[in-house]
Design an enzyme around this catalytic site. Structure first.
Site, PDB file in Angstrom:
ATOM      1  N   HIS A 159       0.619  -1.288   0.085  1.00  0.00           N
ATOM      2  CA  HIS A 159      -0.015   0.127   0.072  1.00  0.00           C
ATOM      3  C   HIS A 159       0.939   1.368   0.051  1.00  0.00           C
ATOM      4  O   HIS A 159       1.924   1.121   0.391  1.00  0.00           O
ATOM      5  CB  HIS A 159      -0.876   0.097   1.056  1.00  0.00           C
ATOM      6  CG  HIS A 159      -1.991  -0.813   1.538  1.00  0.00           C
ATOM      7  ND1 HIS A 159      -1.928  -1.912   2.407  1.00  0.00           N
ATOM      8  CD2 HIS A 159      -2.767  -1.462   0.557  1.00  0.00           C
ATOM      9  CE1 HIS A 159      -3.060  -2.556   2.095  1.00  0.00           C
ATOM     10  NE2 HIS A 159      -3.572  -2.342   1.151  1.00  0.00           N
ATOM     11  N   CYS A 246      -1.691  -0.596   9.954  1.00  0.00           N
ATOM     12  CA  CYS A 246      -2.757  -1.679   9.502  1.00  0.00           C
ATOM     13  C   CYS A 246      -3.670  -2.366  10.557  1.00  0.00           C
ATOM     14  O   CYS A 246      -4.572  -2.627  10.542  1.00  0.00           O
ATOM     15  CB  CYS A 246      -2.146  -2.751   8.914  1.00  0.00           C
ATOM     16  SG  CYS A 246      -0.694  -2.050   7.797  1.00  0.00           S
TER      17      CYS A 246
END
Ligand code: CIR
Length: 258
Positions: A159, A246
């Site tokens: 990401h 995360c």
């Protein structure tokens, strides 16, 4: 620090089957992951977050990576249309909690999005174009957030936020080899050395930065900018392609109406 709620979810034994491209994914250890997760939630609480523990999900190996499931803005939120089928079952329980804090908008069906690709710097959103997030999501997020959303190509890693963190003011922590940097040049950078690139993903809560343990060069640079540091053992989550941010979905509390 400003009041925030952090949604978190402990791993279950199925965590060893988490999606991963990491060469050591075969040695994922559930017990160690659970212990590391507990240290993580203790650190969040110490930094002042109010924790909400979502029910563990044995059918969703990636359940602890709550950040990816939703995006939160000051006045609204959206559930992420996640591309990976094995992760779609994570949404329901997150949605029930998010609805308590924000009105929910629906993103278009053509969009695919993981929250790990959304870097909010206040005036501008930067959105990673990654294996998980597409251009339709960038446009939809701009409308939803009511501010410009700039696409940034992710060249390496899962990401955008795997390689870029916003530390507030005008400061980015960045691994410049991992993302297209042309749109990020107006920021001051703390550059992450190639050998420490896993640690580029940091969580900022007020003046405290939570980062992965074992990266002394980067830790020193962050301290030199005046932050307090909490360094956390993250080996098992690293093996599942996940970082510090995360593991929680941060929901800032709204200012009470005057
Ligand atoms: C996945 O591949 O979806 C998970 N194993 C890792 C997700 C990490 N999330 C994040 O960087 N925000």
């Amino acid at each position: 620090m400003p009041q925030v709620t952090a949604l978190v979810r402990e791993p279950t034994p199925s965590f060893v089957q988490a999606l991963s491209t990491h060469p050591e994914k075969g040695s994922l250890d559930f017990d160690r992951a659970l212990e590391q997760h507990r240290q993580y939630t203790r650190a969040l609480a110490e930094a002042g977050a109010s924790l909400v523990f979502l029910d563990p999900l044995e059918d969703c190996p990636d359940g602890p990576f709550v950040e990816d499931t939703a995006v939160i803005f000051p006045n609204r939120a959206a559930m992420c249309p996640m591309k990976e089928k094995s992760r779609q079952g994570e949404a329901g329980s997150v949605e029930n909690e998010v609805k308590k804090h924000r009105s929910l908008e629906i993103l278009p069906k053509s969009a695919t999005l993981d929250g790990g690709d959304v870097l909010d710097t206040g005036e501008i959103l930067f959105v990673g174009l990654s294996r998980r997030t597409n251009r339709e999501a960038v446009e939809a997020l701009s409308r939803l957030a009511g501010k410009p959303a700039v696409p940034v190509r992710v060249l390496r890693g899962l990401h955008l936020k795997s390689s870029v963190s916003f530390l507030g003011s005008n400061l980015l922590l960045i691994d410049p080899a991992a993302v297209e940097t042309s749109r990020l040049k107006d920021f001051e950078w703390i550059e992450v050395d190639e050998t420490e690139r896993y640690a580029a993903n940091c969580l900022v809560l007020g003046s405290t930065v939570l980062m992965a343990k074992g990266y002394p060069g980067l830790a020193r640079k962050i301290r030199d900018h005046g932050f307090d540091l909490m360094e956390l053992e993250m080996s098992e989550f690293e093996k599942a392609d996940g970082g510090i941010t995360c593991l929680s979905l941060i929901i800032p509390h709204r200012e009470p109406n005057p």
